[in-house]
Design a protein around this motif. Structure first.
Motif, PDB file in Angstrom:
ATOM      1  N   THR A  75       0.758  -1.219   0.094  1.00 48.14           N
ATOM      2  CA  THR A  75      -0.069  -0.140   0.075  1.00 48.14           C
ATOM      3  C   THR A  75       0.823   1.318  -0.073  1.00 48.14           C
ATOM      4  O   THR A  75       0.295   2.508  -0.146  1.00 48.14           O
ATOM      5  N   ARG A  93      -1.094  -3.535   7.029  1.00 53.39           N
ATOM      6  CA  ARG A  93      -1.564  -3.592   8.544  1.00 53.39           C
ATOM      7  C   ARG A  93      -2.732  -3.155   8.595  1.00 53.39           C
ATOM      8  O   ARG A  93      -3.492  -3.357   9.521  1.00 53.39           O
ATOM      9  N   ASN A 140      -5.116   2.444   4.842  1.00 50.08           N
ATOM     10  CA  ASN A 140      -3.956   2.969   3.890  1.00 50.08           C
ATOM     11  C   ASN A 140      -3.978   2.255   2.574  1.00 50.08           C
ATOM     12  O   ASN A 140      -3.058   2.647   1.801  1.00 50.08           O
ATOM     13  N   SER A 180       3.519  -8.635   7.938  1.00 55.83           N
ATOM     14  CA  SER A 180       4.456  -9.461   7.288  1.00 55.83           C
ATOM     15  C   SER A 180       5.433 -10.042   8.405  1.00 55.83           C
ATOM     16  O   SER A 180       6.137 -10.975   8.289  1.00 55.83           O
ATOM     17  N   TYR A 216      20.446   0.258   8.192  1.00 54.28           N
ATOM     18  CA  TYR A 216      19.497  -0.050   6.913  1.00 54.28           C
ATOM     19  C   TYR A 216      20.162  -0.645   5.745  1.00 54.28           C
ATOM     20  O   TYR A 216      19.815  -1.866   5.641  1.00 54.28           O
TER      21      TYR A 216
HETATM   22  N1  LIG Z   1      11.398   5.297  -0.511  1.00 48.80           N
HETATM   23  C1  LIG Z   1      12.629   5.144  -1.085  1.00 48.80           C
HETATM   24  O1  LIG Z   1      13.023   6.191  -1.469  1.00 48.80           O
HETATM   25  C2  LIG Z   1      13.297   3.730  -1.169  1.00 48.80           C
HETATM   26  C3  LIG Z   1      14.630   3.757  -1.709  1.00 48.80           C
HETATM   27  C4  LIG Z   1      15.201   2.674  -1.808  1.00 48.80           C
HETATM   28  C5  LIG Z   1      14.464   1.458  -1.438  1.00 48.80           C
HETATM   29  N2  LIG Z   1      13.384   1.517  -0.806  1.00 48.80           N
HETATM   30  C6  LIG Z   1      12.880   0.355  -0.525  1.00 48.80           C
HETATM   31  O2  LIG Z   1      11.444   0.268  -0.918  1.00 48.80           O
HETATM   32  C7  LIG Z   1      10.722  -0.498  -0.282  1.00 48.80           C
HETATM   33  C8  LIG Z   1       9.177  -0.056  -0.175  1.00 48.80           C
HETATM   34  O3  LIG Z   1       9.121   1.496   0.113  1.00 48.80           O
HETATM   35  P1  LIG Z   1       8.129   2.156   0.326  1.00 48.80           P
HETATM   36  O4  LIG Z   1       8.535   3.624   0.023  1.00 48.80           O
HETATM   37  O5  LIG Z   1       6.921   1.832  -0.743  1.00 48.80           O
HETATM   38  O6  LIG Z   1       7.565   1.976   1.956  1.00 48.80           O
HETATM   39  P2  LIG Z   1       6.377   2.502   2.625  1.00 48.80           P
HETATM   40  O7  LIG Z   1       6.032   3.778   2.127  1.00 48.80           O
HETATM   41  O8  LIG Z   1       7.002   2.510   4.224  1.00 48.80           O
HETATM   42  O9  LIG Z   1       5.409   1.573   2.398  1.00 48.80           O
HETATM   43  C9  LIG Z   1       5.307   0.362   2.734  1.00 48.80           C
HETATM   44  C10 LIG Z   1       3.727  -0.111   3.033  1.00 48.80           C
HETATM   45  O10 LIG Z   1       3.860  -1.370   3.547  1.00 48.80           O
HETATM   46  C11 LIG Z   1       2.880  -1.557   4.462  1.00 48.80           C
HETATM   47  N3  LIG Z   1       3.690  -2.062   5.707  1.00 48.80           N
HETATM   48  C12 LIG Z   1       4.678  -1.599   6.529  1.00 48.80           C
HETATM   49  N4  LIG Z   1       5.112  -2.507   7.379  1.00 48.80           N
HETATM   50  C13 LIG Z   1       4.236  -3.619   7.039  1.00 48.80           C
HETATM   51  C14 LIG Z   1       4.384  -5.102   7.610  1.00 48.80           C
HETATM   52  N5  LIG Z   1       4.999  -5.455   8.774  1.00 48.80           N
HETATM   53  N6  LIG Z   1       3.242  -5.690   7.175  1.00 48.80           N
HETATM   54  C15 LIG Z   1       2.597  -5.285   6.282  1.00 48.80           C
HETATM   55  N7  LIG Z   1       2.687  -4.208   5.605  1.00 48.80           N
HETATM   56  C16 LIG Z   1       3.516  -3.225   6.209  1.00 48.80           C
HETATM   57  C17 LIG Z   1       2.583  -0.049   5.234  1.00 48.80           C
HETATM   58  O11 LIG Z   1       1.165   0.230   5.406  1.00 48.80           O
HETATM   59  P3  LIG Z   1       0.670  -0.084   6.648  1.00 48.80           P
HETATM   60  O12 LIG Z   1       1.399   0.801   7.701  1.00 48.80           O
HETATM   61  O13 LIG Z   1      -0.933   0.005   6.836  1.00 48.80           O
HETATM   62  O14 LIG Z   1       1.141  -1.596   7.307  1.00 48.80           O
HETATM   63  C18 LIG Z   1       3.079   0.870   3.789  1.00 48.80           C
HETATM   64  O15 LIG Z   1       1.688   1.215   3.054  1.00 48.80           O
HETATM   65  C19 LIG Z   1      11.323  -0.811   1.081  1.00 48.80           C
HETATM   66  O16 LIG Z   1      11.690  -1.864   1.212  1.00 48.80           O
HETATM   67  C20 LIG Z   1      12.178   0.466   1.128  1.00 48.80           C
HETATM   68  O17 LIG Z   1      13.583   0.040   1.711  1.00 48.80           O
HETATM   69  C21 LIG Z   1      12.719   2.624  -0.775  1.00 48.80           C
END
Ligand SMILES: NC(=O)c1ccc[n+]([C@@H]2O[C@H](COP(=O)([O-])OP(=O)(O)OC[C@H]3O[C@@H](n4cnc5c(N)ncnc54)[C@H](OP(=O)(O)O)[C@@H]3O)[C@@H](O)[C@H]2O)c1
Length: 350
Positions: A10, A33, A37, A54, A144
């Motif tokens: 999400t 979760r 969202n 997860s 990280y």
């Molecule tokens: N953003 C960047 O610039 C960047 C750069 C390099 C790599 N990454 C990687 O890209 C990946 C995704 O990033 P993102 O920016 O999309 O992350 P995000 O915005 O934090 O989104 C993660 C989503 O997953 C859900 N979530 C979080 N913890 C969870 C859990 N334990 N179980 C199930 N759902 C969960 C959250 O919704 P709920 O809170 O409702 O669960 C959230 O909507 C990550 O692995 C990050 O390390 C990101």
């Protein structure tokens, strides 16, 4: 119909992946979760939300069900997370783990989150050395990348068809930390553009839409591999600022500082001292074709940010005024003092 499940689907990354797959005819489930969202555009596209944390192996196993053609994990941060993914990956035709370019280390061990900025020899290939794996707090600057490396190794050592994708600075609609807000808000506030090092810093951008395009290739060609993922161009801070201004029909008053930021004045999120650029030849060799370059892919996020700033339904998702990540970029009082002092010294010299 092929089935995909996107864990942590999400956020900005999962949302772009799920949307692309759904539009291409996949049956897609995303987990998270909190049902609240779930982005409305995913629901509208026919994507289903399944509540599952997860970190809870039983909940994820129930969400995963009997198997999937594609399993994507957007919330795999540690070796423990990766070990929990393995039983599911055994029942998936192809698995994708979203890692990060933060794993890369330069010749002396510096990385994107170290106090001393990394200096790479040129565009970074997947064979570049990485930081040492570790299980120290993954939610810390040192932890990280080290935990991502540990997670990657668990998955790659399994020999299962897992594609580890290493994106750089991600942009896209619905980002929890939309870095482009630094320039969008500045346009809306009619503020001048102040950039350290004349805005020459390059820290490669990755459109969530490009990540989604690469996921689809990984799904079509299962394998055990590591792939970089970044935009076909690598714009500098100044190019990003100008592209955003063009999208908003705005012309900056540019104040380009020759050196480092002066306190908070001139700071911007792409101000890498040495360029950080990912080499994309491995992905291209696999058949990847990007959804677009930086400016064409960032337009959607800019549109979203402006709509929300003008009172859209999602306005609460914009960074608040006291958000500690964004606050230093909007230190307008310090900028005013800086500009005033500069004008006075120019006046004295004149
Ligand atoms: N953003 C960047 O610039 C960047 C750069 C390099 C790599 N990454 C990687 O890209 C990946 C995704 O990033 P993102 O920016 O999309 O992350 P995000 O915005 O934090 O989104 C993660 C989503 O997953 C859900 N979530 C979080 N913890 C969870 C859990 N334990 N179980 C199930 N759902 C969960 C959250 O919704 P709920 O809170 O409702 O669960 C959230 O909507 C990550 O692995 C990050 O390390 C990101």
């Amino acid at each position: 119909m092929s089935r995909a499940i996107v864990l942590g689907g999400t956020g900005v990354v999962g949302r772009a992946i799920a949307l692309r797959l759904a539009r291409d005819g996949w049956r897609v489930d995303v987990t998270g979760r909190e049902a609240r969202n779930m982005p409305s555009d995913l629901t509208a596209a026919g994507v289903s939300f399944v509540r599952a944390d997860s970190r809870d192996a039983t909940e994820v196993a129930v969400a995963f069900g009997a198997g999937a053609d594609l399993l994507v994990d957007c919330v795999c941060y540690t070796a423990a997370d990766a070990r929990r993914l393995l039983p599911l990956a055994r029942d998936a035709t192809s698995t994708v783990m979203i890692s990060s370019k933060a794993v890369y280390a330069d010749a002396v061990g510096n990385h994107s989150n170290s106090d001393v900025p990394p200096q790479f020899d040129g565009p970074i290939r997947e064979t570049q050395s990485t930081v040492r794996p570790s299980d120290i707090d993954f939610d810390s600057r040192e932890g990280y990348g080290a935990n991502k490396v540990a997670a990657e190794r668990v998955l790659l050592d399994s020999g299962l068809p897992v594609s580890v994708l290493r994106p750089s600075k991600i942009h896209g609609r619905g980002a929890a930390r939309p870095r482009e807000w630094v320039f969008v808000k500045r346009v809306l506030d009619r503020r001048p553009l102040l950039l350290a090092r004349r805005g020459a810093g390059v820290d490669h951008t990755t459109a969530a839409a490009n990540l989604a395009a690469l996921v689809e290739i990984a799904a079509a060609r299962p394998g055990t591999r590591v792939l970089n993922c970044a935009d076909p161009d690598a714009p500098s801070g100044l190019e990003i600022a100008r592209a955003i201004a063009r999208l908003l029909d705005h012309e900056w008053h540019e104040v380009l500082l020759d050196g480092d930021a002066v306190g908070n004045v001139g700071l911007h999120p792409w101000d890498a001292v040495h360029p950080i650029v990912l080499d994309m030849s491995e992905a291209q060799a696999l058949g990847y074709s990007p959804a677009g370059d930086f400016v064409s892919t960032v337009a959607d996020e800019v549109d979203w940010l402006v709509r929300e700033a003008r009172g859209g339904a999602d306005v609460a998702s914009l960074p608040s005024g006291d958000d500690p990540f964004f606050a230093p970029y909007f230190d307008y009082a310090a900028e005013d003092r800086f500009l005033e002092a500069r004008a006075m010294s120019v006046g004295r010299l004149g």
